[in-house]
Design a protein around this motif. Structure first.
Motif, PDB file in Angstrom:
ATOM      1  N   ARG A 123      10.526  -2.818  -5.170  1.00  0.00           N
ATOM      2  CA  ARG A 123      10.552  -4.285  -5.301  1.00  0.00           C
ATOM      3  C   ARG A 123      11.466  -4.908  -4.254  1.00  0.00           C
ATOM      4  O   ARG A 123      11.140  -5.931  -3.653  1.00  0.00           O
ATOM      5  N   LEU A 124      12.620  -4.298  -4.045  1.00  0.00           N
ATOM      6  CA  LEU A 124      13.563  -4.826  -3.053  1.00  0.00           C
ATOM      7  C   LEU A 124      13.001  -4.727  -1.640  1.00  0.00           C
ATOM      8  O   LEU A 124      13.190  -5.616  -0.809  1.00  0.00           O
ATOM      9  N   ALA A 125      12.318  -3.625  -1.337  1.00  0.00           N
ATOM     10  CA  ALA A 125      11.770  -3.417   0.008  1.00  0.00           C
ATOM     11  C   ALA A 125      10.559  -4.301   0.258  1.00  0.00           C
ATOM     12  O   ALA A 125      10.329  -4.741   1.391  1.00  0.00           O
ATOM     13  N   ASP A 126       9.754  -4.530  -0.753  1.00  0.00           N
ATOM     14  CA  ASP A 126       8.570  -5.395  -0.656  1.00  0.00           C
ATOM     15  C   ASP A 126       7.670  -4.985   0.510  1.00  0.00           C
ATOM     16  O   ASP A 126       7.203  -5.813   1.295  1.00  0.00           O
ATOM     17  N   GLY A 127       7.429  -3.700   0.636  1.00  0.00           N
ATOM     18  CA  GLY A 127       6.516  -3.194   1.655  1.00  0.00           C
ATOM     19  C   GLY A 127       7.120  -2.964   3.021  1.00  0.00           C
ATOM     20  O   GLY A 127       6.430  -2.488   3.925  1.00  0.00           O
ATOM     21  N   ASP A 128       8.397  -3.272   3.210  1.00  0.00           N
ATOM     22  CA  ASP A 128       9.047  -3.109   4.510  1.00  0.00           C
ATOM     23  C   ASP A 128       9.719  -1.740   4.579  1.00  0.00           C
ATOM     24  O   ASP A 128      10.783  -1.526   4.003  1.00  0.00           O
ATOM     25  N   GLY A 129       9.101  -0.796   5.268  1.00  0.00           N
ATOM     26  CA  GLY A 129       9.625   0.554   5.366  1.00  0.00           C
ATOM     27  C   GLY A 129       9.169   1.472   4.260  1.00  0.00           C
ATOM     28  O   GLY A 129       9.232   2.694   4.392  1.00  0.00           O
ATOM     29  N   CYS A 130       8.708   0.909   3.147  1.00  0.00           N
ATOM     30  CA  CYS A 130       8.243   1.695   2.005  1.00  0.00           C
ATOM     31  C   CYS A 130       6.854   1.229   1.578  1.00  0.00           C
ATOM     32  O   CYS A 130       6.416   0.122   1.920  1.00  0.00           O
ATOM     33  N   VAL A 131       6.183   2.068   0.801  1.00  0.00           N
ATOM     34  CA  VAL A 131       4.909   1.703   0.212  1.00  0.00           C
ATOM     35  C   VAL A 131       5.097   0.461  -0.667  1.00  0.00           C
ATOM     36  O   VAL A 131       6.165   0.240  -1.241  1.00  0.00           O
ATOM     37  N   ARG A 132       4.054  -0.349  -0.784  1.00  0.00           N
ATOM     38  CA  ARG A 132       4.138  -1.575  -1.582  1.00  0.00           C
ATOM     39  C   ARG A 132       3.819  -1.283  -3.053  1.00  0.00           C
ATOM     40  O   ARG A 132       2.846  -0.598  -3.359  1.00  0.00           O
ATOM     41  N   LEU A 133       4.648  -1.808  -3.937  1.00  0.00           N
ATOM     42  CA  LEU A 133       4.427  -1.701  -5.377  1.00  0.00           C
ATOM     43  C   LEU A 133       3.490  -2.824  -5.806  1.00  0.00           C
ATOM     44  O   LEU A 133       3.782  -4.003  -5.602  1.00  0.00           O
ATOM     45  N   LEU A 134       2.363  -2.463  -6.418  1.00  0.00           N
ATOM     46  CA  LEU A 134       1.389  -3.450  -6.874  1.00  0.00           C
ATOM     47  C   LEU A 134       1.631  -3.860  -8.319  1.00  0.00           C
ATOM     48  O   LEU A 134       1.434  -5.030  -8.673  1.00  0.00           O
ATOM     49  N   SER A 135       2.026  -2.920  -9.157  1.00  0.00           N
ATOM     50  CA  SER A 135       2.310  -3.227 -10.550  1.00  0.00           C
ATOM     51  C   SER A 135       3.100  -2.060 -11.154  1.00  0.00           C
ATOM     52  O   SER A 135       3.098  -0.950 -10.601  1.00  0.00           O
ATOM     53  N   ALA A 136       3.769  -2.316 -12.267  1.00  0.00           N
ATOM     54  CA  ALA A 136       4.561  -1.283 -12.924  1.00  0.00           C
ATOM     55  C   ALA A 136       4.533  -1.487 -14.433  1.00  0.00           C
ATOM     56  O   ALA A 136       4.551  -2.620 -14.923  1.00  0.00           O
ATOM     57  N   ASP A 137       4.463  -0.385 -15.156  1.00  0.00           N
ATOM     58  CA  ASP A 137       4.621  -0.369 -16.608  1.00  0.00           C
ATOM     59  C   ASP A 137       5.600   0.753 -16.909  1.00  0.00           C
ATOM     60  O   ASP A 137       5.208   1.916 -17.077  1.00  0.00           O
ATOM     61  N   LEU A 138       6.897   0.406 -16.933  1.00  0.00           N
ATOM     62  CA  LEU A 138       7.919   1.438 -17.076  1.00  0.00           C
ATOM     63  C   LEU A 138       7.930   2.034 -18.481  1.00  0.00           C
ATOM     64  O   LEU A 138       8.381   3.159 -18.672  1.00  0.00           O
ATOM     65  N   GLY A 139       7.426   1.303 -19.462  1.00  0.00           N
ATOM     66  CA  GLY A 139       7.316   1.861 -20.806  1.00  0.00           C
ATOM     67  C   GLY A 139       6.383   3.057 -20.847  1.00  0.00           C
ATOM     68  O   GLY A 139       6.627   4.015 -21.587  1.00  0.00           O
ATOM     69  N   ARG A 140       5.333   2.997 -20.052  1.00  0.00           N
ATOM     70  CA  ARG A 140       4.394   4.131 -19.945  1.00  0.00           C
ATOM     71  C   ARG A 140       4.705   5.007 -18.735  1.00  0.00           C
ATOM     72  O   ARG A 140       3.949   5.925 -18.437  1.00  0.00           O
ATOM     73  N   ARG A 141       5.778   4.689 -18.038  1.00  0.00           N
ATOM     74  CA  ARG A 141       6.209   5.430 -16.841  1.00  0.00           C
ATOM     75  C   ARG A 141       5.073   5.487 -15.818  1.00  0.00           C
ATOM     76  O   ARG A 141       4.716   6.552 -15.307  1.00  0.00           O
ATOM     77  N   ALA A 142       4.516   4.298 -15.527  1.00  0.00           N
ATOM     78  CA  ALA A 142       3.369   4.191 -14.624  1.00  0.00           C
ATOM     79  C   ALA A 142       3.651   3.196 -13.514  1.00  0.00           C
ATOM     80  O   ALA A 142       4.189   2.108 -13.760  1.00  0.00           O
ATOM     81  N   LEU A 143       3.287   3.575 -12.286  1.00  0.00           N
ATOM     82  CA  LEU A 143       3.360   2.683 -11.137  1.00  0.00           C
ATOM     83  C   LEU A 143       1.985   2.622 -10.489  1.00  0.00           C
ATOM     84  O   LEU A 143       1.286   3.642 -10.383  1.00  0.00           O
TER      85      LEU A 143
END
Length: 313
Positions: free
Chosen positions: A100-120
């Motif tokens: 989230r902090l990187a927002d695609g700069d240098g790292c893969v982009r996070l599209l969605s997250a469900d940490l309760g199900r441990r899913a990205l």
């Protein structure tokens, strides 16, 4: 998380069949998480329904700590679904924070997250630097380019990530544990040197110099983008002096070059402190080598420990 051309994955169903890579199955069974493995088809189906995903093939070669599955979103975006076991819930939260902090700069982009199900849900990139056979020096140049785009101050006190001093103290504790697990696979002087290096890095931590670090910088964690550059996956999430990431680079590719020359080059290329790079590298090399012995990651582990014995003052 490699990008593949060809037909669209099969349509969404209430229940999907998932191929679990053997490396993941062995590791999670050994960790006592066979129940999580059995629950994966149902969990993948839940996430497919929640995020409107068409499920493709499972991906091998992405470590032993998560299931990675190629998917397609409802709008035709190629992505991957990453599912972590219960024991890695905290680590997955750190990874999501970094992305989230990187927002695609240098790292893969996070599209969605469900940490309760441990899913990205992550964007899908191309092949890894390792798979492409990039030469060692060029590999290091490209890794530096990616990680320097990631490095940035983390000024928000509410951001929950491990600090450099904490990471160094964790490394000290882990060194002792893994030394015993490995049957004391290195000499006591090498272990003592690694611990002393980590102690000095803990004492040297300075919040004013700390940046967002990747924590596991190597060629398997660097995937090619459409423009030929590389971005990083699987960040561990540590806010530390930048020399920490460069120390991780010092443990990689054992036996390929003169490590003193590598440290000199990294310091000159980045303007970072050569002593700090060397000390983080020493601690990382010994820890990684001992763990390689424990999990039979060979000959990599033995090569790292051979370097450690040879370089120990």
């Amino acid at each position: 998380m490699s990008r593949r051309s060809g037909a669209r994955p099969h349509a969404r169903t209430a229940f999907v069949r998932i191929d679990v890579p053997n490396s993941l199955r062995k590791a999670r069974t050994a960790a006592g998480e066979a129940g999580w493995l059995d629950a994966l088809p149902g969990l993948v189906s839940e996430m497919a329904s929640q995020w409107s995903l068409a499920i493709g093939r499972s991906c091998d070669g992405f470590g032993m700590n998560a299931l990675v599955v190629e998917v397609m979103t409802a709008d035709g975006t190629a992505a991957v679904l990453k599912l972590a076991p219960p024991g890695d819930a905290e680590e997955l939260g750190f990874e999501a924070t970094v992305l989230r902090l990187a927002d695609g700069d240098g790292c893969v982009r996070l599209l969605s997250a469900d940490l309760g199900r441990r899913a990205l849900l992550l964007e899908r990139l191309g092949p890894s630097m390792y798979d492409l056979g990039v030469p060692r020096r060029r590999r290091h140049e490209l890794l530096l380019d990616a990680v320097q785009r990631l490095w940035r101050p983390v000024v928000d006190p509410s951001v929950r990530l491990q600090r450099g001093a904490e990471r160094a103290r964790w490394t000290i504790k882990r060194l002792g544990q893994v030394w015993e697990q490995s049957g004391r696979a290195c000499s006591e002087r090498v272990l003592a040197d690694a611990i002393a290096c980590a102690e000095r890095r803990a004492a040297a931590h300075d919040d004013t110099r700390a940046v967002l670090c990747h924590g596991d910088l190597h060629e398997l964690n660097a995937l090619q983008d459409l423009d030929g550059t590389f971005r990083l996956i699987d960040p561990e999430g540590v806010v530390a002096e930048p020399e920490y990431d460069l120390g991780v680079l010092m443990r990689n590719a054992p036996g390929e070059d003169d490590l003193h020359e590598r440290a000199d080059w990294l310091a000159a290329a980045t303007g970072c402190d050569r002593t700090a790079i060397w000390e983080w590298g020493t601690a990382e090399r010994v820890l990684s080598g001992l763990w390689g012995r424990v999990v039979d990651h060979q000959p990599h582990g033995d090569k790292q420990l051979a370097d450690a014995e040879r370089l120990c003052p």
